[in-house]
Design a protein around this motif. Structure first.
Motif, short mmCIF file in Angstrom:
data_model
loop_
_atom_site.label_atom_id
_atom_site.label_comp_id
_atom_site.label_asym_id
_atom_site.label_seq_id
_atom_site.Cartn_x
_atom_site.Cartn_y
_atom_site.Cartn_z
N ARG A 1 -0.59 5.03 -0.26
CA ARG A 1 0.18 6.16 0.26
C ARG A 1 1.36 6.39 -0.68
O ARG A 1 2.19 5.52 -0.87
N ASP B 1 -6.52 2.43 -1.75
CA ASP B 1 -5.97 3.08 -0.57
C ASP B 1 -4.45 2.97 -0.62
O ASP B 1 -3.86 2.00 -0.14
N SER C 1 0.81 -1.22 0.00
CA SER C 1 0.00 0.00 0.00
C SER C 1 0.85 1.27 0.00
O SER C 1 0.31 2.37 -0.10
#
Length: 259
Positions: A96, A94, A73
């Motif tokens: 980052r 989702d 992620s």
């Protein structure tokens, strides 16, 4: 492991990433995590003290859906333009995003719209541009200061003798949240010379932390040298090819311009 959205794989995708990219990435991820744990054990460190930052450079957005399905992620990109295009295509996931490569001031406005972290802060000009845009957006940004510890003209980053003058200016940029220092080591088969770059950054960090308490972390080490970086104190290792496989030629992928 969750299933990615249905995506047709081309013959070139299969040749590069395998018929089941999610399984390939999950296996590679575990292998890298095991190597990190072993390197930490050899150095008397806890594996929990080293963060793995996967570098998705040149991996197409539709393939990164399989990476997300494999449990990845955190995505890091060298080029803002490439990151921006992937961010737009993967907006439903989702993820980052971290930018780990040199940034031009005219692209700052795009970075602050989606990136959580910037690992290549290397000038007052970029710091000022980032701070102004972040203030307008009402948000903070984690940053690492890039230092050129190898002395190579081809690498970006502050010279070691410029670092502390730069740190003195950090209070002028309250929307930046300094986390530590970053470097790219010499690309060499000589482990001693590579590790010297990492030791130099660690020594600079030790001095920098006494001046600015936020500068505690070390972002250093890539696929070919992250175990040496861990032995020298790395807190963040930026690993791409060991997870996603060999990259094609640098300029073989075209990314549309930023808006």
């Amino acid at each position: 492991m969750s299933e990615p959205a249905r995506t047709d794989l081309s013959p070139s995708d299969i040749a590069r990433f395998g018929a089941d990219p999610a399984a390939t990435f999950a296996a590679n991820l575990k292998a890298v995590q095991d190597r990190i744990a072993a390197a930490c054990h050899r150095s008397g460190r806890s594996p929990g003290g080293v963060r793995l930052l996967p570098v998705t450079k040149t991996v197409p957005a539709h393939i990164l859906r399989f990476a997300a399905a494999a449990g990845i992620s955190d995505f890091a990109e060298n080029k803002l333009q490439e990151a921006w295009g992937k961010h737009a295509e993967l907006s439903g996931l989702d993820i980052r995003w971290s930018i780990i490569g040199h940034l031009q001031t005219n692209k700052v406005k795009h970075l602050v719209r989606f990136a959580a972290e910037f690992h290549a802060l290397d000038s007052v000009r970029v710091a000022s541009a980032l701070n102004g845009r972040l203030a307008a957006e009402g948000r903070h940004l984690d940053v690492f200061i890039q230092v050129n510890t190898s002395g190579e003209a081809s690498k970006y980053g502050l010279r070691p003798d410029e670092l502390f003058g730069f740190i003195e200016r950090l209070p002028d940029f309250p929307w930046l949240k300094p986390q530590g220092l970053m470097t790219l080591a010499l690309f060499s088969a000589d482990t001693g010379r590579v590790r010297a770059c990492f030791r130099r950054l660690r020594a600079l960090r030790d001095r920098a932390a006494a001046v600015h308490p936020g500068l505690t972390r070390l972002s250093m080490g890539m696929s070919g040298d992250f175990e040496d970086a861990i032995a020298e104190g790395a807190d963040v290792v930026r690993v791409g090819q060991a997870i996603f496989g060999p990259r094609p030629v640098a300029d073989s992928i075209y990314w549309p311009g930023l808006p």
